[in-house]
Structure formats: C-alpha cells, structure tokens
Design an enzyme around this catalytic site. Structure first.
Site, PDB file in Angstrom:
ATOM      1  N   SER A 143       0.849  -1.200   0.000  1.00 50.70           N
ATOM      2  CA  SER A 143       0.000   0.000   0.000  1.00 50.70           C
ATOM      3  C   SER A 143       0.878   1.240   0.000  1.00 50.70           C
ATOM      4  O   SER A 143       1.985   1.226   0.570  1.00 50.70           O
ATOM      5  CB  SER A 143      -0.882   0.023   1.247  1.00 50.70           C
ATOM      6  OG  SER A 143      -1.555   1.257   1.349  1.00 50.70           O
ATOM      7  N   TYR A 157      -1.744  -0.521  10.273  1.00 52.93           N
ATOM      8  CA  TYR A 157      -1.921  -1.041   8.911  1.00 52.93           C
ATOM      9  C   TYR A 157      -0.737  -0.608   8.037  1.00 52.93           C
ATOM     10  O   TYR A 157      -0.148  -1.417   7.314  1.00 52.93           O
ATOM     11  CB  TYR A 157      -3.248  -0.507   8.349  1.00 52.93           C
ATOM     12  CG  TYR A 157      -3.452  -0.723   6.874  1.00 52.93           C
ATOM     13  CD1 TYR A 157      -3.973  -1.921   6.391  1.00 52.93           C
ATOM     14  CD2 TYR A 157      -3.128   0.277   5.945  1.00 52.93           C
ATOM     15  CE1 TYR A 157      -4.165  -2.108   5.022  1.00 52.93           C
ATOM     16  CE2 TYR A 157      -3.322   0.095   4.588  1.00 52.93           C
ATOM     17  CZ  TYR A 157      -3.837  -1.096   4.128  1.00 52.93           C
ATOM     18  OH  TYR A 157      -4.025  -1.292   2.786  1.00 52.93           O
TER      19      TYR A 157
HETATM   20  P1  NAP Z   1     -11.635  -5.570   0.301  1.00 50.64           P
HETATM   21  O1  NAP Z   1     -12.461  -4.995  -0.782  1.00 50.64           O
HETATM   22  O2  NAP Z   1     -11.946  -5.266   1.732  1.00 50.64           O
HETATM   23  O3  NAP Z   1     -11.557  -7.158   0.094  1.00 50.64           O
HETATM   24  C1  NAP Z   1     -10.800  -7.906   0.994  1.00 50.64           C
HETATM   25  C2  NAP Z   1     -10.678  -9.312   0.478  1.00 50.64           C
HETATM   26  O4  NAP Z   1      -9.788 -10.035   1.332  1.00 50.64           O
HETATM   27  C3  NAP Z   1     -11.991 -10.061   0.494  1.00 50.64           C
HETATM   28  O5  NAP Z   1     -11.970 -10.954  -0.610  1.00 50.64           O
HETATM   29  C4  NAP Z   1     -11.937 -10.820   1.816  1.00 50.64           C
HETATM   30  O6  NAP Z   1     -12.727 -12.013   1.817  1.00 50.64           O
HETATM   31  C5  NAP Z   1     -10.464 -11.160   1.865  1.00 50.64           C
HETATM   32  N1  NAP Z   1      -9.903 -11.419   3.192  1.00 50.64           N
HETATM   33  C6  NAP Z   1      -9.854 -10.593   4.260  1.00 50.64           C
HETATM   34  N2  NAP Z   1      -9.227 -11.191   5.286  1.00 50.64           N
HETATM   35  C7  NAP Z   1      -8.895 -12.432   4.862  1.00 50.64           C
HETATM   36  C8  NAP Z   1      -8.267 -13.539   5.458  1.00 50.64           C
HETATM   37  N3  NAP Z   1      -7.826 -13.491   6.734  1.00 50.64           N
HETATM   38  N4  NAP Z   1      -8.116 -14.663   4.742  1.00 50.64           N
HETATM   39  C9  NAP Z   1      -8.536 -14.730   3.464  1.00 50.64           C
HETATM   40  N5  NAP Z   1      -9.139 -13.717   2.829  1.00 50.64           N
HETATM   41  C10 NAP Z   1      -9.319 -12.583   3.528  1.00 50.64           C
HETATM   42  O7  NAP Z   1     -10.086  -5.150   0.125  1.00 50.64           O
HETATM   43  P2  NAP Z   1      -9.307  -4.425  -1.071  1.00 50.64           P
HETATM   44  O8  NAP Z   1      -9.460  -2.956  -0.879  1.00 50.64           O
HETATM   45  O9  NAP Z   1      -9.595  -5.042  -2.377  1.00 50.64           O
HETATM   46  O10 NAP Z   1      -7.820  -4.750  -0.615  1.00 50.64           O
HETATM   47  C11 NAP Z   1      -7.048  -5.777  -1.174  1.00 50.64           C
HETATM   48  C12 NAP Z   1      -5.607  -5.512  -0.813  1.00 50.64           C
HETATM   49  O11 NAP Z   1      -5.228  -4.223  -1.301  1.00 50.64           O
HETATM   50  C13 NAP Z   1      -5.357  -5.468   0.708  1.00 50.64           C
HETATM   51  O12 NAP Z   1      -4.114  -6.063   1.001  1.00 50.64           O
HETATM   52  C14 NAP Z   1      -5.286  -3.976   1.003  1.00 50.64           C
HETATM   53  O13 NAP Z   1      -4.511  -3.693   2.136  1.00 50.64           O
HETATM   54  C15 NAP Z   1      -4.643  -3.469  -0.275  1.00 50.64           C
HETATM   55  N6  NAP Z   1      -4.852  -2.035  -0.531  1.00 50.64           N
HETATM   56  C16 NAP Z   1      -6.109  -1.545  -0.731  1.00 50.64           C
HETATM   57  C17 NAP Z   1      -6.273  -0.183  -0.955  1.00 50.64           C
HETATM   58  C18 NAP Z   1      -7.616   0.446  -1.190  1.00 50.64           C
HETATM   59  O14 NAP Z   1      -7.709   1.697  -1.183  1.00 50.64           O
HETATM   60  N7  NAP Z   1      -8.678  -0.331  -1.392  1.00 50.64           N
HETATM   61  C19 NAP Z   1      -5.158   0.658  -0.972  1.00 50.64           C
HETATM   62  C20 NAP Z   1      -3.899   0.119  -0.761  1.00 50.64           C
HETATM   63  C21 NAP Z   1      -3.752  -1.238  -0.546  1.00 50.64           C
HETATM   64  P3  NAP Z   1     -14.324 -12.007   2.189  1.00 50.64           P
HETATM   65  O15 NAP Z   1     -15.023 -11.419   0.986  1.00 50.64           O
HETATM   66  O16 NAP Z   1     -14.626 -13.441   2.407  1.00 50.64           O
HETATM   67  O17 NAP Z   1     -14.461 -11.157   3.407  1.00 50.64           O
END
Ligand code: NAP
Length: 248
Positions: A143, A157
C-alpha cells in the site's frame, strides 16, 4: 507451461478484479476468500461464463494450517502453481496509536504480514528450482500507506505494509537464482469495500483532493499492474514496486 494462479482475498475488490483479468490472460484461477462465499462464487461463475477455469476456496490466510490446505487444494485441482498474489488484507477502525491495544495489532500483523510469509513459503516450496520446481512469480499487494504512514487513521496497517515491502525485497533476493520473481504493487486510494471496514465507506471521495490526479483509483487499474508483474514482459523485474496512487 500451464498457468495456475492463487489470489488471496479474491472474492471482492482488487483481488476479484485480478482474478477476472488473470482468467482473461489464460490462468486457471484459485479465488480464495474468508467468509463471503457468495461473492467468491460469483467471481468463479463470471470466469467460467467467459470460458475460463476457476475455483473458490475458503481459507483464513492468517491461519497456517488453513493456508497449507489451501495450497494443497490448488495442487489437487489445478496442478503446479505458477503465480501467487498475496492480496488479502485488512484494516480496522481509524484510531490514533495511543489508543491501540495488542490484540488489534496482532490481528493486523497476522492477516497482513504472517499470511504473506506463509503463503510465500508454500509458493516457494512449489516453484523453486531448489525444490525441483519450474519457477514462478509472486506479487505482494502492499500500500502507499507504507510510504505515507497513515497518521491518525491506521499506523498499524501502514506498518504492516512496510513489512510487506521488506518481505518483497528480501524474498526477491533470496530466490532470484531459483526461477522466482517477487514484486509488489502499492495502491493508493482505491474504490473498494475496505474503507467501510475502517469506519468510513466514503473515504476515497473525501481524500481524493489530496491526490495529484484528483481522483481515486479502480481495482482494475491495480489488477493490470499485478498481471504485468506476473507476466514474462516483466522478466527482469524482481524486488520492484509499482506505485498506483495517482501521483501521491
Ligand atoms: P476488500 O475490498 O476489503 O476485500 C478484501 C478481500 O480479502 C476479500 O476478498 C476478503 O474475503 C479477503 N480477506 C480478508 N481477510 C482475509 C483472510 N484473513 N483470509 C482470506 N481472505 C481474507 O479489500 P481491497 O481494498 O480489495 O484490498 C485488497 C488488498 O489491497 C489489501 O491487502 C489492502 O490492504 C490493499 N490495498 C487496498 C487499498 C484500497 O484503497 N482499497 C489501498 C492500498 C492497498 P471475504 O469477501 O470473504 O471477506
């Protein structure tokens, strides 16, 4: 070689977009998820509807035994893994460091850091020429927070993503002669559900004015970079980072 990819946390957000694009690029896709079976099965159905191959597998990537079972399922269903995306990650309610307790910190570190190490371990055991493997590629989803620190919101985080950056550099060098490339993407503010977990579903629209491009990003824009890093076009890239943060 048959292309087989495991994407953690692929039921929603960046992981789901990566799963769709990977299928379009010819990968058999393992869509891992934690609880949201319906969302994971919808991603699988979409991929199969487009003529691709996918399976949905529930596993908490913070739990070592569940990770081991997850990789064994991929072995059985698709054969040798060629790509891993360490994407699953969590954040918790926005708060200052002075209010954080150890239980919260340990949840964040287990879900965001231990998970990446254990999944990378399982991937290396399968891909490394040291273990008779034919190579592969790993992309860690870090991130922009690792560079910025997320003061007043979630320094825990941000620090967990700092650890993911260091894992990327160290593991990339450790396995560089064993046929495995390890890289990372650092997204900025992306429109997904994760911001609701932090207590602010509309966060991207609130903060987009601080982004030089003046907009939030879309999961597909992150997925495109991940798929490039996994591809042969990135054959000399290892230990590298692509920042996808609109210039931030
Ligand atoms: P999201 O929309 O909240 O989706 C999270 C995903 O991870 C879901 O598929 C969830 O499964 C799964 N998950 C959560 N905890 C888990 C665990 N312990 N074991 C297996 N699966 C798990 O998240 P996102 O925004 O797409 O983020 C994805 C990645 O990008 C993360 O690492 C996040 O830190 C990073 N990121 C995101 C952003 C942003 O602005 N969105 C920015 C920088 C980095 P369920 O559907 O079953 O709950």
């Amino acid at each position: 070689m048959k292309k087989v990819i495991l994407i953690t946390g692929a039921s929603r957000g960046i992981g789901a977009a990566t799963a769709r694009l990977a299928a379009a690029r010819g990968y058999a896709v393992c869509v891992n998820y934690l609880k949201n079976r319906q969302a994971a099965e919808a991603v699988v159905a979409e991929i199969e509807g487009g003529g691709g191959r996918a399976i949905a597998v529930a596993a908490d990537v913070a739990d070592e035994a569940q990770v081991v079972r997850l990789f064994e399922t991929v072995d059985r269903q698709f054969g040798t893994l060629t790509a891993l995306v360490n994407n699953a990650g969590i954040l918790e309610t926005q708060m200052r460091v002075e209010d954080m307790d150890a239980a919260r910190l340990n949840r964040i570190l287990a879900a965001n850091v231990t998970s990446c190490f254990i999944c990378a371990r399982e991937a290396v055991r399968r891909m490394s020429s040291r273990h008779g493997g034919s190579g592969g590629a790993i992309v860690n989803v870090s991130s922009a927070a690792s560079r910025i620190g997320s003061a007043g919101e979630y320094v825990d985080y941000a620090a967990s993503k700092g650890a993911v950056d260091t894992l990327t550099i160290g593991l990339a060098r450790e396995v560089a002669t064993e046929g495995i490339r390890v890289n990372a993407v650092r997204p900025g503010f992306i429109y997904t559900d994760i911001h609701a977990s932090g207590g602010e579903p509309g966060r991207v629209d609130r903060v987009k004015a601080f982004v030089p491009m003046q907009r939030g990003g879309h999961p597909e824009e992150v997925a495109a970079a991940i798929l490039w890093l996994l591809s042969d076009e990135a054959s000399y890239a290892t230990g590298s980072f692509i920042d996808l943060a609109g210039g931030r």
